[in-house]
Design a protein around this motif. Structure first.
Motif, PDB file in Angstrom:
ATOM      1  N   GLY A 151      -7.207  44.117 126.589  1.00  0.00           N
ATOM      2  CA  GLY A 151      -8.046  44.441 127.746  1.00  0.00           C
ATOM      3  C   GLY A 151      -7.603  45.731 128.419  1.00  0.00           C
ATOM      4  N   GLN A 152      -6.293  45.904 128.555  1.00  0.00           N
ATOM      5  CA  GLN A 152      -5.761  47.131 129.156  1.00  0.00           C
ATOM      6  C   GLN A 152      -6.114  48.345 128.301  1.00  0.00           C
ATOM      7  N   ILE A 153      -6.002  48.185 126.983  1.00  0.00           N
ATOM      8  CA  ILE A 153      -6.354  49.287 126.080  1.00  0.00           C
ATOM      9  C   ILE A 153      -7.829  49.638 126.214  1.00  0.00           C
ATOM     10  N   ALA A 154      -8.684  48.637 126.313  1.00  0.00           N
ATOM     11  CA  ALA A 154     -10.121  48.892 126.460  1.00  0.00           C
ATOM     12  C   ALA A 154     -10.408  49.646 127.751  1.00  0.00           C
ATOM     13  N   ILE A 155      -9.733  49.268 128.825  1.00  0.00           N
ATOM     14  CA  ILE A 155      -9.924  49.957 130.106  1.00  0.00           C
ATOM     15  C   ILE A 155      -9.423  51.398 130.005  1.00  0.00           C
ATOM     16  N   ASN A 156      -8.253  51.581 129.396  1.00  0.00           N
ATOM     17  CA  ASN A 156      -7.722  52.932 129.210  1.00  0.00           C
ATOM     18  C   ASN A 156      -8.648  53.784 128.343  1.00  0.00           C
ATOM     19  N   ARG A 157      -9.220  53.176 127.316  1.00  0.00           N
ATOM     20  CA  ARG A 157     -10.139  53.890 126.434  1.00  0.00           C
ATOM     21  C   ARG A 157     -11.361  54.388 127.222  1.00  0.00           C
ATOM     22  N   GLU A 158     -11.880  53.541 128.097  1.00  0.00           N
ATOM     23  CA  GLU A 158     -13.026  53.939 128.921  1.00  0.00           C
ATOM     24  C   GLU A 158     -12.662  55.120 129.812  1.00  0.00           C
ATOM     25  N   LEU A 201     -10.263  57.335 129.281  1.00  0.00           N
ATOM     26  CA  LEU A 201     -10.076  58.515 128.431  1.00  0.00           C
ATOM     27  C   LEU A 201     -11.415  59.085 127.974  1.00  0.00           C
ATOM     28  N   THR A 202     -12.359  58.217 127.642  1.00  0.00           N
ATOM     29  CA  THR A 202     -13.682  58.675 127.228  1.00  0.00           C
ATOM     30  C   THR A 202     -14.357  59.425 128.357  1.00  0.00           C
ATOM     31  N   SER A 203     -14.233  58.904 129.567  1.00  0.00           N
ATOM     32  CA  SER A 203     -14.806  59.570 130.732  1.00  0.00           C
ATOM     33  C   SER A 203     -14.165  60.938 130.936  1.00  0.00           C
ATOM     34  N   SER A 204     -12.843  60.999 130.837  1.00  0.00           N
ATOM     35  CA  SER A 204     -12.131  62.278 130.984  1.00  0.00           C
ATOM     36  C   SER A 204     -12.536  63.255 129.894  1.00  0.00           C
ATOM     37  N   GLU A 205     -12.666  62.760 128.685  1.00  0.00           N
ATOM     38  CA  GLU A 205     -13.070  63.617 127.560  1.00  0.00           C
ATOM     39  C   GLU A 205     -14.465  64.184 127.787  1.00  0.00           C
ATOM     40  N   ASN A 206     -15.368  63.356 128.268  1.00  0.00           N
ATOM     41  CA  ASN A 206     -16.730  63.831 128.535  1.00  0.00           C
ATOM     42  C   ASN A 206     -16.741  64.902 129.623  1.00  0.00           C
ATOM     43  N   GLN A 207     -15.931  64.709 130.661  1.00  0.00           N
ATOM     44  CA  GLN A 207     -15.850  65.709 131.725  1.00  0.00           C
ATOM     45  C   GLN A 207     -15.293  67.023 131.184  1.00  0.00           C
ATOM     46  N   LEU A 208     -14.269  66.939 130.335  1.00  0.00           N
ATOM     47  CA  LEU A 208     -13.704  68.153 129.744  1.00  0.00           C
ATOM     48  C   LEU A 208     -14.712  68.853 128.834  1.00  0.00           C
ATOM     49  N   ARG A 209     -15.492  68.089 128.099  1.00  0.00           N
ATOM     50  CA  ARG A 209     -16.531  68.695 127.247  1.00  0.00           C
ATOM     51  C   ARG A 209     -17.552  69.465 128.091  1.00  0.00           C
TER      52      ARG A 209
END
Length: 84
Positions: A30-37, A39-47
């Protein structure tokens, strides 16, 4: 009818330990899934930021080419070398 049997104390302890370890693994997933979300949000902002920066770079290059013509610029010496 068959008679009910009881597990030994050791067996119950082992079962509880396995269950506790399984619970910890589920929590970690569950923690990994939350972290993944996150990171995905951060990656999208960086893109998005990168895309905006590429547009800014392109516009600046076009503006400088229009003003100085084609060539190369050395940031360290602040010299522009026109293309032949």
């Amino acid at each position: 009818m068959s008679e009910n049997k009881k597990f030994t104390t050791e067996e119950v302890t082992s079962l509880k330990e396995v269950q506790a370890e399984m619970d910890q693994i589920i929590i970690r997933f569950g923690q990994i899934a939350i972290n993944r979300e996150s990171l995905t949000s951060s990656e999208n902002q960086l893109r998005q930021t990168l895309a905006q920066l590429k547009i800014k770079e392109k516009n600046l290059a076009e503006s400088l080419t229009e003003k100085y013509g084609k060539g190369t610029f050395d940031l360290e010496t602040n010299e522009f070398q026109p293309a032949d």
